[in-house]
Motif scaffolding. Structure first.
Motif, PDB file in Angstrom:
ATOM      1  N   LEU A  31      36.398  47.259  26.678  1.00 12.36           N
ATOM      2  CA  LEU A  31      35.949  48.322  27.576  1.00 12.36           C
ATOM      3  C   LEU A  31      36.976  49.438  27.734  1.00 12.36           C
ATOM      4  N   GLY A  32      38.243  49.134  27.486  1.00 10.22           N
ATOM      5  CA  GLY A  32      39.283  50.142  27.651  1.00 10.22           C
ATOM      6  C   GLY A  32      40.410  49.901  26.673  1.00 10.22           C
ATOM      7  N   LEU A  33      41.092  50.987  26.283  1.00 10.26           N
ATOM      8  CA  LEU A  33      42.182  50.870  25.317  1.00 10.26           C
ATOM      9  C   LEU A  33      43.213  51.956  25.550  1.00 10.26           C
ATOM     10  N   VAL A  47      41.307  46.427  28.022  1.00  6.26           N
ATOM     11  CA  VAL A  47      40.532  45.791  29.077  1.00  6.26           C
ATOM     12  C   VAL A  47      39.359  45.112  28.392  1.00  6.26           C
ATOM     13  N   LEU A  48      39.325  43.779  28.478  1.00  7.79           N
ATOM     14  CA  LEU A  48      38.311  42.998  27.785  1.00  7.79           C
ATOM     15  C   LEU A  48      37.353  42.364  28.782  1.00  7.79           C
ATOM     16  N   SER A  49      36.085  42.369  28.423  1.00 11.03           N
ATOM     17  CA  SER A  49      35.059  41.665  29.187  1.00 11.03           C
ATOM     18  C   SER A  49      34.653  40.444  28.374  1.00 11.03           C
ATOM     19  N   PRO A  75      44.076  38.773  34.821  1.00  7.76           N
ATOM     20  CA  PRO A  75      42.758  39.188  35.322  1.00  7.76           C
ATOM     21  C   PRO A  75      42.860  40.563  35.978  1.00  7.76           C
ATOM     22  N   CYS A  76      41.790  41.308  35.953  1.00  5.64           N
ATOM     23  CA  CYS A  76      41.785  42.638  36.562  1.00  5.64           C
ATOM     24  C   CYS A  76      40.394  42.934  37.107  1.00  5.64           C
ATOM     25  N   THR A  77      40.265  44.083  37.723  1.00  4.17           N
ATOM     26  CA  THR A  77      38.986  44.525  38.270  1.00  4.17           C
ATOM     27  C   THR A  77      38.544  45.786  37.531  1.00  4.17           C
ATOM     28  N   GLU A  78      37.426  46.342  37.953  1.00 11.22           N
ATOM     29  CA  GLU A  78      36.926  47.563  37.317  1.00 11.22           C
ATOM     30  C   GLU A  78      37.857  48.750  37.545  1.00 11.22           C
ATOM     31  N   ALA A  79      38.796  48.631  38.494  1.00 10.89           N
ATOM     32  CA  ALA A  79      39.766  49.710  38.719  1.00 10.89           C
ATOM     33  C   ALA A  79      40.616  49.948  37.468  1.00 10.89           C
TER      34      ALA A  79
END
Length: 300
Positions: A31-33, A47-49, A75-79
């Motif tokens: 989702l993010g790089l 950011v991996l889902s 672990p992380c959140t959508e932030a």
């Protein structure tokens, strides 16, 4: 489940494609790089889902199979998906509004911690930034890249510029308004373990050097107070210098000041004193440590 993953990939064509292929086959969505270039290798933050039931170890194993090294998974959140340039602009605005928030803001910006490391926890990398003569440290498990060190230094320079401008404006205001009580100059009196600033027989500021810390006998806490009516006139800075010299006289190698995290006066005061310090923010507490070994002793 969302995971923030840091890994080092070989700096050759197709490295990211291999990682993306492994993620796709496992049903993991990127989702993010962010890419941090290096000389021989590239550090990537993703950011991996992952599918339900995946853990940190399984996610790390997936990245390692794709050629990743030095993998750190948290672990992380959508932030974590917030646009990175936007995060830096927001951080700069927060620091401009409150320079004393620098340790906390920069720690959040780099997904790090501003408080001391747990000696029993995993090893952590440290990034040190200098504001004037004050050292600010943040730490985390994932190593800081050269790019992040450069960004941290730029943020520290921003704080230095803001505080320097604030000090200059304050000096102009003091001179123009003769805020020192019609020209009165405080007398500084040493009495045992304290230094007081006295004007016309009235104590307007007091710095007290307390007993050494039980866990570190070479360190002495200092409690410093200035009457609100006499603040922003250099009294606190002079008391800090005198208290530091007095602590050295009493055998200390270092002094420590503890105050509220929102105290806007501490960092400018330490900078104005011209002393080397280390500042840390943890929760609502701001701690400043200043070395006093090289100061001239102060006696009554």
């Amino acid at each position: 489940m969302l995971w923030r993953v840091r890994t080092t990939l070989p700096d050759r064509p197709g490295s990211l494609a291999v990682l993306a292929e492994h993620c796709g086959r496992a049903g993991v969505n990127i989702l993010g790089l962010q890419i941090f270039p290096g000389v021989e290798a590239v550090t990537d933050e993703l950011v991996l889902s992952t599918p339900q039931g995946w853990g940190a170890s399984g996610t790390a194993h997936l990245v390692e199979r794709a050629g990743g090294r030095n993998v750190v998974v948290q672990p992380c959140t959508e932030a974590a998906l917030t646009d990175q340039p936007t995060r830096y602009v927001q951080a700069a605005r927060a620091i401009l509004a409150s320079p004393m928030s620098f340790p906390d803001v920069v720690a959040r910006l780099f997904d790090a911690e501003a408080d001391p490391v747990d000696p029993d926890g995993p090893p952590q990398d440290v990034m040190e930034m200098t504001v004037g003569e004050v050292q600010v440290q943040v730490r985390r498990t994932a190593s800081f890249t050269a790019t992040e060190h450069a960004r941290g230094a730029a943020m520290a320079d921003l704080v230095s510029d803001v505080l320097q401008r604030t000090r200059a404006e304050s000096a102009i205001a003091v001179t123009a308004g003769r805020r020192m009580g019609g020209g009165a100059t405080p007398e500084h009196v040493v009495d045992g373990g304290s230094v007081s600033a006295v004007v016309d027989g009235v104590v307007v500021g007091l710095a007290t050097v307390q007993d050494p810390l039980a866990e570190d006998p070479s360190t002495r806490p200092v409690v410093l107070r200035v009457d609100p009516a006499w603040q922003r006139r250099g009294i606190g800075t002079r008391l800090l210098v005198d208290a530091a010299r007095l602590a050295h006289t009493l055998g200390a190698d270092e002094i420590v000041l503890t105050t509220r995290a929102d105290n806007q006066a501490v960092l400018p005061m330490v900078l104005a004193a011209g002393m080397r310090g280390r500042i840390r923010m943890a929760a609502d507490v701001l701690t400043v440590r200043v070395a006093v070994r090289e100061l001239r002793p102060l006696t009554s």
